[in-house]
Design a protein around this motif. Sequence first.
Motif, PDB file in Angstrom:
ATOM      1  N   ALA A  71      68.448  69.450  52.106  1.00 19.69           N
ATOM      2  CA  ALA A  71      68.348  70.962  50.625  1.00 19.69           C
ATOM      3  C   ALA A  71      68.280  72.233  51.560  1.00 19.69           C
ATOM      4  N   VAL A  72      67.213  72.066  51.772  1.00 19.22           N
ATOM      5  CA  VAL A  72      66.581  73.309  52.223  1.00 19.22           C
ATOM      6  C   VAL A  72      67.439  74.311  52.996  1.00 19.22           C
ATOM      7  N   VAL A  73      67.950  73.785  54.248  1.00 21.76           N
ATOM      8  CA  VAL A  73      69.067  73.971  55.433  1.00 21.76           C
ATOM      9  C   VAL A  73      70.245  74.725  54.787  1.00 21.76           C
ATOM     10  N   ALA A  74      70.456  73.461  53.764  1.00 20.30           N
ATOM     11  CA  ALA A  74      71.777  74.029  52.891  1.00 20.30           C
ATOM     12  C   ALA A  74      71.110  75.448  52.449  1.00 20.30           C
ATOM     13  N   GLU A  75      70.153  75.657  50.949  1.00 21.47           N
ATOM     14  CA  GLU A  75      70.285  77.119  51.016  1.00 21.47           C
ATOM     15  C   GLU A  75      69.564  77.745  51.401  1.00 21.47           C
ATOM     16  N   VAL A  76      69.475  77.889  52.284  1.00 23.99           N
ATOM     17  CA  VAL A  76      69.447  79.104  53.391  1.00 23.99           C
ATOM     18  C   VAL A  76      70.626  79.238  54.217  1.00 23.99           C
ATOM     19  N   ARG A  77      71.402  77.971  54.356  1.00 26.05           N
ATOM     20  CA  ARG A  77      73.146  79.007  54.829  1.00 26.05           C
ATOM     21  C   ARG A  77      73.347  79.387  54.013  1.00 26.05           C
ATOM     22  N   ARG A  78      73.653  78.790  52.323  1.00 25.77           N
ATOM     23  CA  ARG A  78      73.599  80.136  51.813  1.00 25.77           C
ATOM     24  C   ARG A  78      73.227  81.102  51.329  1.00 25.77           C
ATOM     25  N   LEU A  79      71.917  81.350  51.707  1.00 29.23           N
ATOM     26  CA  LEU A  79      71.491  82.840  52.010  1.00 29.23           C
ATOM     27  C   LEU A  79      72.399  83.867  52.601  1.00 29.23           C
ATOM     28  N   ALA A  80      72.226  82.569  53.392  1.00 38.84           N
ATOM     29  CA  ALA A  80      72.659  83.668  54.558  1.00 38.84           C
ATOM     30  C   ALA A  80      74.289  83.795  54.411  1.00 38.84           C
ATOM     31  N   GLY A  81      75.271  83.773  53.893  1.00 37.72           N
ATOM     32  CA  GLY A  81      76.071  83.490  53.332  1.00 37.72           C
ATOM     33  C   GLY A  81      77.052  83.971  55.092  1.00 37.72           C
ATOM     34  N   ASP A  82      78.040  85.217  55.531  1.00 40.02           N
ATOM     35  CA  ASP A  82      78.605  85.241  56.528  1.00 40.02           C
ATOM     36  C   ASP A  82      77.888  86.075  57.691  1.00 40.02           C
ATOM     37  N   ARG A  83      76.879  85.666  57.218  1.00 39.27           N
ATOM     38  CA  ARG A  83      76.374  87.134  57.935  1.00 39.27           C
ATOM     39  C   ARG A  83      75.389  86.484  59.702  1.00 39.27           C
ATOM     40  N   PRO A  84      75.540  86.332  60.726  1.00 41.68           N
ATOM     41  CA  PRO A  84      74.569  85.554  62.087  1.00 41.68           C
ATOM     42  C   PRO A  84      73.440  85.374  61.741  1.00 41.68           C
ATOM     43  N   VAL A  85      72.971  86.698  61.280  1.00 45.60           N
ATOM     44  CA  VAL A  85      71.720  86.692  61.037  1.00 45.60           C
ATOM     45  C   VAL A  85      70.969  86.578  59.920  1.00 45.60           C
ATOM     46  N   LEU A  86      69.604  86.261  59.251  1.00 49.34           N
ATOM     47  CA  LEU A  86      69.220  86.378  58.316  1.00 49.34           C
ATOM     48  C   LEU A  86      68.394  87.176  58.072  1.00 49.34           C
ATOM     49  N   PRO A  87      67.522  88.562  57.272  1.00 48.44           N
ATOM     50  CA  PRO A  87      66.758  89.367  57.529  1.00 48.44           C
ATOM     51  C   PRO A  87      66.076  88.489  56.839  1.00 48.44           C
ATOM     52  N   ILE A  88      64.176  88.254  57.007  1.00 44.44           N
ATOM     53  CA  ILE A  88      63.598  88.382  55.885  1.00 44.44           C
ATOM     54  C   ILE A  88      62.336  88.575  56.122  1.00 44.44           C
ATOM     55  N   PRO A  89      62.735  90.106  55.448  1.00 43.96           N
ATOM     56  CA  PRO A  89      61.178  90.946  54.874  1.00 43.96           C
ATOM     57  C   PRO A  89      59.782  90.992  54.552  1.00 43.96           C
ATOM     58  N   SER A  90      59.245  90.656  55.931  1.00 43.07           N
ATOM     59  CA  SER A  90      57.589  90.292  55.686  1.00 43.07           C
ATOM     60  C   SER A  90      56.559  91.255  56.023  1.00 43.07           C
ATOM     61  N   THR A  91      55.977  91.356  55.309  1.00 46.13           N
ATOM     62  CA  THR A  91      55.060  92.839  54.882  1.00 46.13           C
ATOM     63  C   THR A  91      53.040  92.262  55.150  1.00 46.13           C
ATOM     64  N   ALA A  92      52.686  93.032  56.344  1.00 43.59           N
ATOM     65  CA  ALA A  92      51.400  93.060  56.669  1.00 43.59           C
ATOM     66  C   ALA A  92      50.665  93.510  55.783  1.00 43.59           C
ATOM     67  N   LEU A  93      49.839  93.172  55.829  1.00 43.22           N
ATOM     68  CA  LEU A  93      48.452  94.790  55.574  1.00 43.22           C
ATOM     69  C   LEU A  93      47.169  94.956  57.223  1.00 43.22           C
ATOM     70  N   ILE A  94      47.161  96.296  57.081  1.00 42.99           N
ATOM     71  CA  ILE A  94      46.695  96.506  58.209  1.00 42.99           C
ATOM     72  C   ILE A  94      45.328  97.460  57.831  1.00 42.99           C
ATOM     73  N   ALA A  95      44.083  96.629  58.755  1.00 43.14           N
ATOM     74  CA  ALA A  95      43.184  97.731  58.595  1.00 43.14           C
ATOM     75  C   ALA A  95      42.917  98.226  59.569  1.00 43.14           C
ATOM     76  N   VAL A  96      41.861  99.257  59.464  1.00 41.27           N
ATOM     77  CA  VAL A  96      41.294 100.018  60.739  1.00 41.27           C
ATOM     78  C   VAL A  96      40.092 100.437  59.396  1.00 41.27           C
ATOM     79  N   ALA A  97      38.857  99.672  60.278  1.00 44.21           N
ATOM     80  CA  ALA A  97      37.379 100.673  60.045  1.00 44.21           C
ATOM     81  C   ALA A  97      36.647 101.228  61.120  1.00 44.21           C
ATOM     82  N   GLU A  98      35.409 101.500  60.653  1.00 45.45           N
ATOM     83  CA  GLU A  98      34.995 102.076  61.661  1.00 45.45           C
ATOM     84  C   GLU A  98      33.561 100.710  61.648  1.00 45.45           C
ATOM     85  N   ALA A  99      33.106 101.408  62.528  1.00 37.13           N
ATOM     86  CA  ALA A  99      31.742 100.996  63.514  1.00 37.13           C
ATOM     87  C   ALA A  99      29.840 101.601  63.016  1.00 37.13           C
TER      88      ALA A  99
END
Length: 259
Positions: free
Chosen positions: A231-259
């Motif tokens: 069922a999971v695989v079928a849903e991911v295929r549905r999300l992709a539709g006709d696209r050969p690649v499904l983009p998954i936006p992924s957000t990171a937090l990057i912290a820079v601090a001083e010592a």
Amino acid sequence: MRAFENPDHWNKAATHYRETAHPFTAKFAEAALARVALSPESHVLDVATGTGALALAAARSGAQVLATDFSPGMVACVAAAGLPNVATRVMDGQALDLPDASFDAVFSIFGVIMFPDWQKGLSEMRRVTRPGGHGVVATWQEQGAATFLLLGDVRRKLFPGRAGMPMPEGVKAMSDPDDFARALVAAGYHDPHIETVTHDFQLDVVSLDAPDTLFGMSPDWTSLDDADKAAVVAEVRRLAGDRPVLPIPSTALIAVAEA
């Protein structure tokens, strides 16, 4: 012990991780490096290096790099790159076997956030950062990234009453920028600056032909029965539709601090 806290888990996953996750995490490693000025005289530590996305990029800038991880398999992947200015050591990031104030910049890209005692991991990073140097930490937003994010979203849609994989405590604790900043200050750093960085994970739809390889590192997948997996695989295929690649936006937090 949860799987991600066991070095054997990462030893077995190292080659697959290098081939699949490394090219994606390298984008965030490059973003982290862009926020700190390094030179050939800089001494850099990469804590929980994984397959070395940060360590190898820092070495290509000319810096002298030590890459550490508690997984011998991961460390071996970094060493196999053969860069002369990268040293590797198997080491627990919660108890670094390194002198105080010995590095100009200390990085952990999606590493210390996975530690059982992530506060100790941050404190150890600060301990080995020289005064005036920088600590740089990357974490995910609370729902994770890439295939883990996709799988969690699909599970919540298909199985709304079923609990999914709990995120590591460090991810939950530092997924808010203000909380993240407070954690770095508590570890001994000061003036933390935190930015969000988003990249798309490009999921090749052909990889759904081998879903155990694609999703197999996640308990959100391994806990499913065969019907649920289908069922999971079928849903991911549905999300992709006709696209050969499904983009998954992924957000990171990057912290820079001083010592």
